[in-house]
Design a protein around this motif. Structure first.
Motif, PDB file in Angstrom:
ATOM      1  N   GLN A  81       0.842  -1.201   0.000  1.00 43.67           N
ATOM      2  CA  GLN A  81       0.000   0.000   0.000  1.00 43.67           C
ATOM      3  C   GLN A  81       0.877   1.249   0.000  1.00 43.67           C
ATOM      4  O   GLN A  81       0.608   2.202  -0.742  1.00 43.67           O
ATOM      5  CB  GLN A  81      -0.932  -0.014   1.222  1.00 43.67           C
ATOM      6  N   GLU A 128       1.263   4.257  -3.011  1.00 45.23           N
ATOM      7  CA  GLU A 128       1.177   5.706  -2.777  1.00 45.23           C
ATOM      8  C   GLU A 128       2.455   6.403  -3.236  1.00 45.23           C
ATOM      9  O   GLU A 128       2.404   7.462  -3.875  1.00 45.23           O
ATOM     10  CB  GLU A 128       0.933   5.989  -1.292  1.00 45.23           C
ATOM     11  N   GLN A 143       3.249   9.296  -6.342  1.00 42.03           N
ATOM     12  CA  GLN A 143       3.891  10.602  -6.147  1.00 42.03           C
ATOM     13  C   GLN A 143       5.196  10.729  -6.936  1.00 42.03           C
ATOM     14  O   GLN A 143       5.453  11.755  -7.550  1.00 42.03           O
ATOM     15  CB  GLN A 143       4.173  10.830  -4.657  1.00 42.03           C
TER      16      GLN A 143
END
Length: 181
Positions: free
Chosen positions: A124, A128, A132
């Motif tokens: 997870q 993320e 980015q």
């Protein structure tokens, strides 16, 4: 022999010699000689005109060839400019591609942190992070031990299979910054 006698004998001989000499000469007012000379002049004049006409035609042909050459030169210069522009674009694209192939250096502490995480939580967090900054995610995944990276990818695949594929591809195509030099 007296001088008078010599004069009477030599005068007819001299006159005969003069007549013979004059008859051997071509008369100046001879129409046949003038006509032959006129034919030669006319023939030379026509040859000269033909030659001038030939030269004028060759000059016209040369001007046409020169115009064509100038057109071709302009086209060649234009094509060279376009080729130089394309070559520059290709060089920039290659430089960008090479830059993408090089992974940034990641602190070993963050790598150890991701390796210590539970694979589901690490997956997870990797998702993320990749959203980015894909380069950092690639470098992080590449720095992990293969066994721990495999567990993290195993958990990431059900979350986002496309992301897992992109990460795998980028890790496989990239190399560490240290070996890039």
């Amino acid at each position: 022999m007296n001088a008078r006698y010599l004069l009477w004998i030599s005068a007819p001989v001299v006159l005969s010699a003069g007549v013979i000499w004059l008859s051997a000469q071509e008369p100046k007012g001879d129409p046949k000689g003038a006509a032959a000379e006129g034919v030669k002049v006319a023939e030379l004049a026509s040859q000269l005109q033909a030659r001038e006409k030939s030269i004028a035609q060759k000059e016209a042909d040369l001007r046409q060839l020169e115009q064509r050459l100038n057109t071709l030169q302009a086209t060649l210069d234009k094509d060279r400019g376009e080729l130089a522009t394309r070559e520059k674009a290709v060089q920039e694209a290659l430089a960008k591609l090479e830059q993408l192939k090089v992974r940034p250096v990641i602190d070993t502490q963050i790598i150890r942190t991701y390796e210590a995480m539970e694979p589901a939580a690490g997956a997870q967090a990797m998702k993320e992070l990749a959203g980015q900054n894909m380069d950092v995610a690639v470098a992080l995944l590449a720095g992990m031990t293969p066994k721990k990276a495999a567990k993290l990818m195993d958990q990431l695949a059900p979350l986002d299979a496309k992301l897992a594929g992109r990460l795998s591809e980028r890790v496989g195509l990239s190399k560490p910054k240290d070996s890039a030099a």
